[in-house]
Design a protein around this motif. Sequence first.
Motif, PDB file in Angstrom:
ATOM      1  N   ILE A   1      -2.884  -1.838  -5.877  1.00 46.33           N
ATOM      2  CA  ILE A   1      -2.102  -2.494  -6.934  1.00 46.33           C
ATOM      3  C   ILE A   1      -2.685  -2.153  -8.308  1.00 46.33           C
ATOM      4  CG2 ILE A   1      -1.470  -4.742  -7.927  1.00 46.33           C
ATOM      5  CD1 ILE A   1      -1.299  -5.812  -5.063  1.00 46.33           C
ATOM      6  N   LEU A   2      -4.019  -2.151  -8.415  1.00 42.93           N
ATOM      7  CA  LEU A   2      -4.673  -1.781  -9.671  1.00 42.93           C
ATOM      8  C   LEU A   2      -4.383  -0.325 -10.025  1.00 42.93           C
ATOM      9  CD1 LEU A   2      -8.144  -3.552  -9.244  1.00 42.93           C
ATOM     10  CD2 LEU A   2      -6.311  -4.163 -10.851  1.00 42.93           C
TER      11      LEU A   2
ATOM     12  N   THR B   1      -2.547   0.589 -13.514  1.00 43.29           N
ATOM     13  CA  THR B   1      -3.328   1.299 -14.525  1.00 43.29           C
ATOM     14  C   THR B   1      -3.113   2.808 -14.520  1.00 43.29           C
ATOM     15  OG1 THR B   1      -5.239   1.590 -13.050  1.00 43.29           O
ATOM     16  CG2 THR B   1      -5.123  -0.457 -14.333  1.00 43.29           C
ATOM     17  N   LYS B   2      -2.570   3.327 -13.413  1.00 41.30           N
ATOM     18  CA  LYS B   2      -2.409   4.782 -13.227  1.00 41.30           C
ATOM     19  C   LYS B   2      -3.758   5.507 -13.232  1.00 41.30           C
ATOM     20  CE  LYS B   2       1.944   3.880 -13.368  1.00 41.30           C
ATOM     21  NZ  LYS B   2       2.657   3.676 -12.097  1.00 41.30           N
TER      22      LYS B   2
ATOM     23  N   VAL C   1     -11.248   4.443  -4.712  1.00 41.91           N
ATOM     24  CA  VAL C   1     -11.878   3.202  -4.225  1.00 41.91           C
ATOM     25  C   VAL C   1     -11.144   2.694  -2.992  1.00 41.91           C
ATOM     26  CG1 VAL C   1     -12.274   0.760  -4.755  1.00 41.91           C
ATOM     27  CG2 VAL C   1     -12.845   2.516  -6.451  1.00 41.91           C
ATOM     28  N   TYR C   2      -9.808   2.762  -3.030  1.00 37.77           N
ATOM     29  CA  TYR C   2      -9.015   2.364  -1.860  1.00 37.77           C
ATOM     30  C   TYR C   2      -9.416   3.174  -0.634  1.00 37.77           C
ATOM     31  CZ  TYR C   2      -5.143   2.491   1.440  1.00 37.77           C
ATOM     32  OH  TYR C   2      -4.400   2.474   2.595  1.00 37.77           O
ATOM     33  N   ALA C   3      -9.557   4.484  -0.807  1.00 36.90           N
ATOM     34  CA  ALA C   3      -9.945   5.350   0.303  1.00 36.90           C
ATOM     35  C   ALA C   3     -11.320   4.952   0.838  1.00 36.90           C
ATOM     36  CB  ALA C   3      -9.952   6.807  -0.150  1.00 36.90           C
TER      37      ALA C   3
ATOM     38  N   ILE D   1       0.829  -1.210   0.000  1.00 32.41           N
ATOM     39  CA  ILE D   1       0.000   0.000   0.000  1.00 32.41           C
ATOM     40  C   ILE D   1       0.859   1.255   0.000  1.00 32.41           C
ATOM     41  CG2 ILE D   1      -1.559   1.368   1.458  1.00 32.41           C
ATOM     42  CD1 ILE D   1      -2.904  -1.316   2.232  1.00 32.41           C
ATOM     43  N   THR D   2       1.902   1.262   0.805  1.00 28.73           N
ATOM     44  CA  THR D   2       2.776   2.433   0.911  1.00 28.73           C
ATOM     45  C   THR D   2       3.619   2.632  -0.345  1.00 28.73           C
ATOM     46  OG1 THR D   2       2.913   2.030   3.289  1.00 28.73           O
ATOM     47  CG2 THR D   2       4.489   3.581   2.366  1.00 28.73           C
TER      48      THR D   2
END
Length: 260
Positions: A99-100, A104-105, A112-114, A38-39
Amino acid sequence: MNIYLSLLLSFLLALFAYLKKSMTTPALILAFIFAFLITYYGGLSSFLMLTTVFLSTVIAGKIKTTQRKEITKDIHEKGHKKDIMSIIANVAPGTLAIILYYLTKNTCYLIVYAALMAEAISDSLASDIGVLSKKEPINILTFKKSKAGLSGNISLLGVIASLIGSLLIALIYLIFSHNLTNFLIITTCGFLGNFIDSYLGALFQVKYKCSKCGIITEKENHCNTPTKYYHGIKHLNNDMINLLSNTLAGFLCYLLLILS
């Protein structure tokens, strides 16, 4: 983020978890791996969101610990120490989103992660703080009063704690992005994710009944006797419900981003 700084920050977070004895050893190792990914792939903002989720969980768990244990001792199968399934349920979807994002940038996955982190902290605080409510909680399906600590029950205190947790994660995102629309989406998905968790817990999470004292519990043994199946889908425990609700909160966020 720089690989060495990512390793250092992840190690410090894992060290804190070790010193607080908040995880089992396998969970600690997996949490370190997730934290590094994640970091390294998500940057400082992603690390701060993860840290906020972790620290809030630890702090909330220290509030009236004795009282909480007394309330939940007859209901919860697990103690407060996180095991490997707890880490998978609450952090794996977010790690996948990061990771996505890296591959994909596409900043959509960072949002979505947030939202996933917002749901994780929202659900955690609702459970840890809400169970301490002086008023009896209600079942989210029947709106009837029920036993504190049982999945599917909600309280006003828990709802407020849930909203505060979701806002904390959304605020971190806002500080780094200055995007008010996404701030509102993250807050909404995190907050609603907690209600999704409660609905799923009430509808599908397996529950048992003690044949001796008659209490409804999530434990397979109570009063030194195997409990009898009472409700829900067998083997669908709290970790599975958390994983499902966390994932659904992420899908909801993705949908709102497409529509906005």
